[in-house]
Design an enzyme around this catalytic site. Structure first.
Site, PDB file in Angstrom:
ATOM      1  N   ASN A 105       0.860  -1.190   0.000  1.00 58.08           N
ATOM      2  CA  ASN A 105       0.000   0.000   0.000  1.00 58.08           C
ATOM      3  C   ASN A 105       0.893   1.236   0.000  1.00 58.08           C
ATOM      4  O   ASN A 105       2.117   1.114   0.097  1.00 58.08           O
ATOM      5  CB  ASN A 105      -0.966  -0.018   1.196  1.00 58.08           C
ATOM      6  CG  ASN A 105      -0.213  -0.107   2.514  1.00 58.08           C
ATOM      7  OD1 ASN A 105       0.684   0.696   2.779  1.00 58.08           O
ATOM      8  ND2 ASN A 105      -0.550  -1.091   3.332  1.00 58.08           N
ATOM      9  N   VAL A 136      -0.697 -10.588   1.085  1.00 63.31           N
ATOM     10  CA  VAL A 136       0.657 -10.967   0.676  1.00 63.31           C
ATOM     11  C   VAL A 136       1.697 -10.029   1.312  1.00 63.31           C
ATOM     12  O   VAL A 136       2.820 -10.447   1.634  1.00 63.31           O
ATOM     13  CB  VAL A 136       0.748 -11.035  -0.866  1.00 63.31           C
ATOM     14  CG1 VAL A 136       0.690  -9.680  -1.520  1.00 63.31           C
ATOM     15  CG2 VAL A 136       2.002 -11.793  -1.286  1.00 63.31           C
ATOM     16  N   ASP A 137       1.333  -8.782   1.513  1.00 60.42           N
ATOM     17  CA  ASP A 137       2.218  -7.792   2.137  1.00 60.42           C
ATOM     18  C   ASP A 137       2.621  -8.261   3.547  1.00 60.42           C
ATOM     19  O   ASP A 137       3.818  -8.271   3.899  1.00 60.42           O
ATOM     20  CB  ASP A 137       1.450  -6.463   2.212  1.00 60.42           C
ATOM     21  CG  ASP A 137       2.337  -5.257   2.476  1.00 60.42           C
ATOM     22  OD1 ASP A 137       3.566  -5.410   2.515  1.00 60.42           O
ATOM     23  OD2 ASP A 137       1.777  -4.161   2.646  1.00 60.42           O
ATOM     24  N   TYR A 145      -7.982  -5.222  -2.356  1.00 60.34           N
ATOM     25  CA  TYR A 145      -8.296  -4.089  -3.241  1.00 60.34           C
ATOM     26  C   TYR A 145      -9.380  -4.406  -4.282  1.00 60.34           C
ATOM     27  O   TYR A 145      -9.743  -3.539  -5.074  1.00 60.34           O
ATOM     28  CB  TYR A 145      -7.027  -3.559  -3.912  1.00 60.34           C
ATOM     29  CG  TYR A 145      -6.151  -2.718  -3.005  1.00 60.34           C
ATOM     30  CD1 TYR A 145      -6.486  -2.469  -1.671  1.00 60.34           C
ATOM     31  CD2 TYR A 145      -4.966  -2.150  -3.487  1.00 60.34           C
ATOM     32  CE1 TYR A 145      -5.673  -1.695  -0.852  1.00 60.34           C
ATOM     33  CE2 TYR A 145      -4.150  -1.364  -2.669  1.00 60.34           C
ATOM     34  CZ  TYR A 145      -4.500  -1.144  -1.353  1.00 60.34           C
ATOM     35  OH  TYR A 145      -3.692  -0.364  -0.558  1.00 60.34           O
TER      36      TYR A 145
HETATM   37  P1  ADP Z   1      -4.224  -6.174  -2.680  1.00 56.86           P
HETATM   38  O1  ADP Z   1      -4.420  -5.276  -1.483  1.00 56.86           O
HETATM   39  O2  ADP Z   1      -3.290  -5.581  -3.722  1.00 56.86           O
HETATM   40  O3  ADP Z   1      -5.506  -6.644  -3.253  1.00 56.86           O
HETATM   41  P2  ADP Z   1      -3.764  -8.746  -1.275  1.00 56.86           P
HETATM   42  O4  ADP Z   1      -2.540  -9.162  -0.554  1.00 56.86           O
HETATM   43  O5  ADP Z   1      -5.008  -8.543  -0.499  1.00 56.86           O
HETATM   44  O6  ADP Z   1      -3.362  -7.414  -2.104  1.00 56.86           O
HETATM   45  O7  ADP Z   1      -4.085  -9.804  -2.408  1.00 56.86           O
HETATM   46  C1  ADP Z   1      -3.327  -9.959  -3.594  1.00 56.86           C
HETATM   47  C2  ADP Z   1      -3.265 -11.411  -3.950  1.00 56.86           C
HETATM   48  O8  ADP Z   1      -2.229 -12.029  -3.190  1.00 56.86           O
HETATM   49  C3  ADP Z   1      -4.537 -12.205  -3.639  1.00 56.86           C
HETATM   50  O9  ADP Z   1      -4.793 -13.067  -4.740  1.00 56.86           O
HETATM   51  C4  ADP Z   1      -4.145 -13.012  -2.408  1.00 56.86           C
HETATM   52  O10 ADP Z   1      -4.858 -14.234  -2.336  1.00 56.86           O
HETATM   53  C5  ADP Z   1      -2.693 -13.278  -2.708  1.00 56.86           C
HETATM   54  N1  ADP Z   1      -1.833 -13.705  -1.593  1.00 56.86           N
HETATM   55  C6  ADP Z   1      -2.007 -13.606  -0.259  1.00 56.86           C
HETATM   56  N2  ADP Z   1      -0.960 -14.138   0.410  1.00 56.86           N
HETATM   57  C7  ADP Z   1      -0.091 -14.606  -0.535  1.00 56.86           C
HETATM   58  C8  ADP Z   1       1.164 -15.295  -0.499  1.00 56.86           C
HETATM   59  N3  ADP Z   1       1.773 -15.587   0.644  1.00 56.86           N
HETATM   60  N4  ADP Z   1       1.748 -15.625  -1.694  1.00 56.86           N
HETATM   61  C9  ADP Z   1       1.161 -15.302  -2.860  1.00 56.86           C
HETATM   62  N5  ADP Z   1      -0.007 -14.664  -2.971  1.00 56.86           N
HETATM   63  C10 ADP Z   1      -0.638 -14.329  -1.808  1.00 56.86           C
END
Ligand code: ADP
Length: 166
Positions: free
Chosen positions: A23, A32-33, A120
């Site tokens: 973000n 994922v962050d 998002y």
């Molecule tokens: P954003 O806020 O950009 O939407 P998110 O982290 O909520 O970011 O989600 C982005 C994508 O990353 C989603 O498809 C989520 O399922 C995925 N995600 C979450 N954790 C992981 C991980 N450890 N490795 C890969 N992808 C992940």
């Protein structure tokens, strides 16, 4: 030049650079962050603190610290607001900038999560189309030879697979 999609936890991948769906504060968050910050250790947050945040559609680079990946590229995707607020162009910007930054440190392999399609709410089909198209367009002007779309769910993997097998 190889572009493929897999289902995995991006924090486990042994590639030169992984991309974070960050973000604008770059100070960590959910999804994922959060996973990347946990796996990289506290030094990642220290490094991010010096970057002064990041605009939507842009990206910034840090080391990977405890991750197997040497670098993390923190890309800030757009929040989906119906599609008429420049979301597509901003999402494309994330993929383009991430590849440019990876190339600037001579990375040869990079893995992307599905930026913006979690918290998002960017619709996965549209987001994946933009991701694949932007990578295909940008890759030839870089020295990168392997791009992985790292999907977290089976459903997302099916969407990317269908686009890559076209
Ligand atoms: P954003 O806020 O950009 O939407 P998110 O982290 O909520 O970011 O989600 C982005 C994508 O990353 C989603 O498809 C989520 O399922 C995925 N995600 C979450 N954790 C992981 C991980 N450890 N490795 C890969 N992808 C992940």
């Amino acid at each position: 030049m190889k572009i493929d999609a897999i289902q995995a936890d991006i924090t486990t991948l042994e590639v030169d650079a992984i991309v974070n769906a960050a973000n604008r504060s770059l100070m960590g968050g959910g999804g994922v962050d959060g996973a990347i910050h946990r796996a990289a250790g506290y030094e990642l947050k220290e490094a991010c603190r010096t970057l002064g945040g990041c605009e939507t559609g842009d990206a910034k680079l840090t080391e990977g610290f405890k991750l197997p990946a040497r670098y993390v590229i923190h890309a800030v995707g757009p929040v989906w607001n119906g599609g008429h607020r420049g979301e597509a162009e901003k999402l494309a910007g994330c993929y383009r900038r991430a590849l440019e930054l990876a190339d600037s440190v001579s990375a040869r392999s990079i893995a992307f999560p599905s930026i913006s399609t979690g918290i998002y709410r960017f619709p996965i089909e549209r987001a994946a189309e933009i991701a694949v198209k932007t990578v295909e367009e940008t890759l030839p002007s870089t020295g990168i030879d392997a791009v992985t779309f790292c999907c977290f769910s089976e459903g997302d993997l099916a969407v990317f697979d269908a686009l890559l097998k076209r």
